[in-house]
Motif scaffolding. Structure first.
Motif, PDB file in Angstrom:
ATOM      1  N   GLN A 164       0.818  -1.213   0.000  1.00  0.00           N
ATOM      2  CA  GLN A 164       0.000   0.000   0.000  1.00  0.00           C
ATOM      3  C   GLN A 164       0.861   1.278   0.000  1.00  0.00           C
ATOM      4  OE1 GLN A 164      -3.409   0.616  -0.181  1.00  0.00           O
ATOM      5  NE2 GLN A 164      -3.355  -1.512  -0.905  1.00  0.00           N
ATOM      6  N   LYS A 165       1.988   1.237   0.684  1.00  0.00           N
ATOM      7  CA  LYS A 165       2.859   2.422   0.726  1.00  0.00           C
ATOM      8  C   LYS A 165       3.338   2.789  -0.685  1.00  0.00           C
ATOM      9  CE  LYS A 165       7.055   4.279   2.804  1.00  0.00           C
ATOM     10  NZ  LYS A 165       8.265   4.005   3.608  1.00  0.00           N
ATOM     11  N   ALA A 166       3.752   1.773  -1.450  1.00  0.00           N
ATOM     12  CA  ALA A 166       4.217   2.009  -2.824  1.00  0.00           C
ATOM     13  C   ALA A 166       3.087   2.547  -3.693  1.00  0.00           C
ATOM     14  CB  ALA A 166       4.775   0.710  -3.423  1.00  0.00           C
ATOM     15  N   VAL A 167       1.866   2.049  -3.455  1.00  0.00           N
ATOM     16  CA  VAL A 167       0.698   2.519  -4.213  1.00  0.00           C
ATOM     17  C   VAL A 167       0.475   4.002  -3.950  1.00  0.00           C
ATOM     18  CG1 VAL A 167      -1.815   2.332  -4.468  1.00  0.00           C
ATOM     19  CG2 VAL A 167      -0.406   0.250  -4.283  1.00  0.00           C
ATOM     20  N   GLU A 168       0.549   4.409  -2.674  1.00  0.00           N
ATOM     21  CA  GLU A 168       0.337   5.815  -2.317  1.00  0.00           C
ATOM     22  C   GLU A 168       1.435   6.699  -2.928  1.00  0.00           C
ATOM     23  OE1 GLU A 168      -2.335   7.018  -0.895  1.00  0.00           O
ATOM     24  OE2 GLU A 168      -3.103   4.956  -0.806  1.00  0.00           O
ATOM     25  N   SER A 186       7.992 -15.363 -14.924  1.00  0.00           N
ATOM     26  CA  SER A 186       7.257 -15.955 -16.049  1.00  0.00           C
ATOM     27  C   SER A 186       6.057 -15.135 -16.515  1.00  0.00           C
ATOM     28  CB  SER A 186       6.799 -17.372 -15.681  1.00  0.00           C
ATOM     29  OG  SER A 186       5.932 -17.332 -14.568  1.00  0.00           O
ATOM     30  N   ALA A 187       5.725 -14.052 -15.804  1.00  0.00           N
ATOM     31  CA  ALA A 187       4.591 -13.228 -16.232  1.00  0.00           C
ATOM     32  C   ALA A 187       4.993 -12.379 -17.428  1.00  0.00           C
ATOM     33  CB  ALA A 187       4.136 -12.324 -15.089  1.00  0.00           C
ATOM     34  N   ASN A 188       4.042 -12.153 -18.325  1.00  0.00           N
ATOM     35  CA  ASN A 188       4.273 -11.312 -19.496  1.00  0.00           C
ATOM     36  C   ASN A 188       4.468  -9.868 -19.019  1.00  0.00           C
ATOM     37  OD1 ASN A 188       3.799  -9.525 -21.711  1.00  0.00           O
ATOM     38  ND2 ASN A 188       2.828 -11.194 -22.821  1.00  0.00           N
ATOM     39  N   PRO A 189       5.685  -9.304 -19.125  1.00  0.00           N
ATOM     40  CA  PRO A 189       5.957  -7.982 -18.552  1.00  0.00           C
ATOM     41  C   PRO A 189       5.123  -6.858 -19.170  1.00  0.00           C
ATOM     42  CG  PRO A 189       7.810  -8.736 -19.883  1.00  0.00           C
ATOM     43  CD  PRO A 189       6.886  -9.893 -19.760  1.00  0.00           C
ATOM     44  N   GLN A 190       4.830  -6.949 -20.473  1.00  0.00           N
ATOM     45  CA  GLN A 190       4.009  -5.918 -21.113  1.00  0.00           C
ATOM     46  C   GLN A 190       2.594  -5.918 -20.526  1.00  0.00           C
ATOM     47  OE1 GLN A 190       5.915  -8.115 -22.985  1.00  0.00           O
ATOM     48  NE2 GLN A 190       7.526  -6.612 -23.419  1.00  0.00           N
ATOM     49  N   LEU A 191       2.075  -7.138 -20.316  1.00  0.00           N
ATOM     50  CA  LEU A 191       0.721  -7.267 -19.759  1.00  0.00           C
ATOM     51  C   LEU A 191       0.696  -6.806 -18.302  1.00  0.00           C
ATOM     52  CD1 LEU A 191      -2.060  -8.126 -20.675  1.00  0.00           C
ATOM     53  CD2 LEU A 191      -1.510 -10.485 -20.016  1.00  0.00           C
ATOM     54  N   VAL A 192       1.751  -7.117 -17.553  1.00  0.00           N
ATOM     55  CA  VAL A 192       1.844  -6.682 -16.152  1.00  0.00           C
ATOM     56  C   VAL A 192       1.823  -5.158 -16.076  1.00  0.00           C
ATOM     57  CG1 VAL A 192       3.336  -6.600 -14.118  1.00  0.00           C
ATOM     58  CG2 VAL A 192       3.063  -8.755 -15.368  1.00  0.00           C
ATOM     59  N   ASN A 193       2.614  -4.493 -16.897  1.00  0.00           N
ATOM     60  CA  ASN A 193       2.652  -3.027 -16.926  1.00  0.00           C
ATOM     61  C   ASN A 193       1.284  -2.443 -17.247  1.00  0.00           C
ATOM     62  OD1 ASN A 193       5.356  -1.300 -16.841  1.00  0.00           O
ATOM     63  ND2 ASN A 193       5.891  -3.365 -17.523  1.00  0.00           N
ATOM     64  N   LYS A 194       0.636  -3.031 -18.247  1.00  0.00           N
ATOM     65  CA  LYS A 194      -0.677  -2.536 -18.688  1.00  0.00           C
ATOM     66  C   LYS A 194      -1.712  -2.640 -17.558  1.00  0.00           C
ATOM     67  CE  LYS A 194      -4.344  -3.742 -21.961  1.00  0.00           C
ATOM     68  NZ  LYS A 194      -4.758  -4.719 -22.988  1.00  0.00           N
ATOM     69  N   ILE A 195      -1.754  -3.798 -16.899  1.00  0.00           N
ATOM     70  CA  ILE A 195      -2.755  -4.022 -15.843  1.00  0.00           C
ATOM     71  C   ILE A 195      -2.466  -3.156 -14.623  1.00  0.00           C
ATOM     72  CG2 ILE A 195      -3.614  -5.766 -14.209  1.00  0.00           C
ATOM     73  CD1 ILE A 195      -3.204  -7.834 -16.511  1.00  0.00           C
ATOM     74  N   LEU A 196      -1.182  -3.021 -14.248  1.00  0.00           N
ATOM     75  CA  LEU A 196      -0.823  -2.182 -13.104  1.00  0.00           C
ATOM     76  C   LEU A 196      -1.233  -0.721 -13.324  1.00  0.00           C
ATOM     77  CD1 LEU A 196       2.652  -3.494 -11.890  1.00  0.00           C
ATOM     78  CD2 LEU A 196       0.657  -3.087 -10.453  1.00  0.00           C
ATOM     79  N   LYS A 197      -0.929  -0.217 -14.496  1.00  0.00           N
ATOM     80  CA  LYS A 197      -1.271   1.170 -14.797  1.00  0.00           C
ATOM     81  C   LYS A 197      -2.768   1.401 -14.746  1.00  0.00           C
ATOM     82  CE  LYS A 197       2.774   2.332 -17.633  1.00  0.00           C
ATOM     83  NZ  LYS A 197       3.259   2.589 -18.998  1.00  0.00           N
ATOM     84  N   LYS A 198      -3.513   0.415 -15.257  1.00  0.00           N
ATOM     85  CA  LYS A 198      -4.986   0.527 -15.253  1.00  0.00           C
ATOM     86  C   LYS A 198      -5.521   0.524 -13.823  1.00  0.00           C
ATOM     87  CE  LYS A 198      -9.080  -1.657 -17.284  1.00  0.00           C
ATOM     88  NZ  LYS A 198      -9.583  -2.793 -18.101  1.00  0.00           N
ATOM     89  N   LYS A 199      -4.965  -0.393 -12.997  1.00  0.00           N
ATOM     90  CA  LYS A 199      -5.416  -0.503 -11.595  1.00  0.00           C
ATOM     91  C   LYS A 199      -5.059   0.768 -10.821  1.00  0.00           C
ATOM     92  CE  LYS A 199      -6.839  -4.954 -11.145  1.00  0.00           C
ATOM     93  NZ  LYS A 199      -8.074  -5.372 -10.454  1.00  0.00           N
ATOM     94  N   LEU A 200      -3.857   1.290 -11.039  1.00  0.00           N
ATOM     95  CA  LEU A 200      -3.394   2.442 -10.277  1.00  0.00           C
ATOM     96  C   LEU A 200      -4.041   3.756 -10.710  1.00  0.00           C
ATOM     97  CD1 LEU A 200       0.397   1.499 -10.132  1.00  0.00           C
ATOM     98  CD2 LEU A 200      -1.184   1.565  -8.192  1.00  0.00           C
ATOM     99  N   SER A 201      -4.614   3.763 -11.900  1.00  0.00           N
ATOM    100  CA  SER A 201      -5.274   4.991 -12.357  1.00  0.00           C
ATOM    101  C   SER A 201      -6.695   5.104 -11.794  1.00  0.00           C
ATOM    102  CB  SER A 201      -5.322   5.031 -13.883  1.00  0.00           C
ATOM    103  OG  SER A 201      -6.140   3.980 -14.373  1.00  0.00           O
TER     104      SER A 201
END
Length: 482
Positions: A439-443, A467-482
């Motif tokens: 949570q600290k990193a999210v804030e 083993s996770a697809n890094p492009q997909l990880v970036n995309k999902i993280l950005k969507k969640k954090l926005s």
């Protein structure tokens, strides 16, 4: 005083013919027993007579044509007399005043500048035997005794002599590299420097800047790599400069490059042409080369490096940097073109060849044609990345194992269970876990610290063991954090 460096090269190339220059003995003797590929002709036995190898003459003409030389319509062989144990008949059949090829030139590029280096001559002769000096020095001076192997004596040997147009060790190295590349493309020699198929001697002198007369030259021998050519000439420039600046005289001599100590050492006084007492070889008739025959040979010349470079840039839309690498040898260019037959993205092929493939080849001291990674292996790896089955990071590990084992990338991926996680639902689940635990990193991210995203991506990759697809990880993280 400011000095100008003057360098001329003499490059010897063993031709890849089936038999020797003047007899029927095989030239395929490397790694074989000494002195078994010999006969009365190449051993100079009384009464034996030489017969010229037509294929060697054809190959010499091809080299001359590739170097823009003038091909002689009338030529002959000469006898070069010298007493040395590497030629049992005490002379070498060579060419003196009427070589097969005269003149010509080759452009070389160094540090973005192009220099035209003129060719004096291209002539044909027979190679000498191989001397092995037994003793601590490994040289004739100080040897306990010497052994001689005549398997090489009589092999067709072309000598390419340049004008003294070269001004730096870098130019000398670039000239030798490009010449080797041209000859490999012609298919007339394997140019293997380790086996002695491509050998370079250099004549080097210094003169005051602006002077027209050449200084006293030294000939440097035993440079068996391009790096050695460069280092030997750098050393010799400094040695001669130091002599001249202290008022001493440069002696005209032949010097030996000692790679172990990075120095040149005096070998013997330098011979001149009159020392060899050349005269027309009495056992061979003169030769006439018809214009029709020469024109027919010209039509058979393959695509040469400069033309291949231009074509690669036009067809594959690659940068000069990429193309310079891909056309640095015939084998490298052939490998690249084989890859393009089954994979359309030339830039991705080039990147993998310049990156992982080049790194592993250099580390193992292997040539590309000796690699276990064939074009089929490389293309399959690229397709696995494109299909999202493995990540770029995984590809590096897979490539290493392919290089070491020769296994196909797909088999390695299946055996080790390295398939990349590209299921969006699975990645969303892992991302949610990471966000919940950090949570600290999210804030911090939401407060404007964008680089925190990299930390969160790293946590997801850690949980999935990369083993996770890094492009997909970036995309999902950005969507969640926005």
């Amino acid at each position: 005083m400011d000095y100008e460096v003057v360098i001329g090269l003499e490059i010897h190339v063993e031709l890849d013919t089936e038999s020797k220059m003047f007899c029927g003995c095989s030239t395929k003797f490397f790694s074989e027993e000494p002195n078994i590929f010999t006969c009365p002709v190449c051993l100079g036995m009384p009464g034996s007579l030489p017969v010229p190898n037509e294929k060697a003459i054809e190959y010499t003409v091809k080299i001359g044509l590739a170097l823009n030389s003038k091909i002689a319509s009338f030529t002959k062989f000469d006898r070069k007399n010298y007493f040395y144990p590497d030629m049992p008949k005490d002379y070498q059949i060579s060419q003196y005043d009427l070589p097969i090829c005269e003149g010509g030139s080759m452009d070389v590029e160094v540090n973005g500048f192009t220099r035209k280096i003129s060719i004096t001559r291209v002539h044909l002769e027979e190679d000498t035997g191989k001397l092995i000096h037994i003793g601590e020095s490994g040289r004739i001076g100080g040897a306990d005794y010497s052994l001689v192997d005549f398997n090489r004596a009589g092999v067709p040997l072309v000598e390419i002599v340049t004008e003294p147009d070269i001004r730096t060790p870098d130019e000398a190295k670039a000239f030798a590299q490009k010449l080797k590349n041209i000859i490999e493309h012609l298919g007339v020699s394997d140019c293997d420097m380790e086996k002695g198929s491509f050998r370079c001697d250099a004549n080097i002198s210094l003169r005051p800047k602006g002077a027209k007369e050449h200084g006293t030259k030294s000939e440097v021998k035993n440079m068996n790599s391009f790096r050695a050519i460069q280092k030997a000439l750098i050393y010799e420039i400094e040695r001669q400069r130091e002599l001249l600046e202290t008022g001493e005289r440069v002696v005209q001599e032949t010097r030996h490059w000692d790679a172990a100590n990075n120095i040149t050492m005096s070998l013997r006084s330098k011979e001149e042409a009159h020392d060899y007492r050349y005269f027309p070889e009495p056992d061979l008739v003169s030769m006439e080369l018809s214009r029709e025959w020469i024109e027919d040979l010209k039509k058979t010349l393959p695509e040469l490096p400069d033309a291949r470079k231009k074509r690669f840039m036009e067809i594959y839309k690659l940068s000069v940097y990429d193309v310079e690498f891909l056309t640095s040898s015939k084998a490298m260019g052939d490998y690249f073109e084989e890859c393009t037959k089954s994979y359309s993205d030339a830039k991705k092929i080039s990147n993998l060849m310049m990156g992982e493939l080049s790194m592993h080849l250099n580390a193992a001291n292997l040539k590309i044609e000796e690699s276990a990674v064939t074009p089929k292996h490389l293309v399959q790896l690229l397709k696995l990345i494109d299909d999202g089955q493995i990540s770029g990071k995984m590809a590096k590990d897979v490539f290493k194992e392919v290089f070491e084992t020769g296994k196909l990338p797909k088999i390695i991926v299946e055996e080790k269970g390295l398939f990349q996680i590209s299921d969006e639902g699975e990645i969303v689940r892992i991302v949610d876990m990471v966000l919940e635990e950090n949570q600290k990193a999210v804030e911090e991210y939401k407060s404007g610290k964008g680089r925190t995203l990299g930390f969160l991506v790293g946590q997801v990759m850690k949980l999935t063991k990369g083993s996770a697809n890094p492009q997909l990880v970036n995309k999902i993280l950005k969507k969640k954090l926005s």
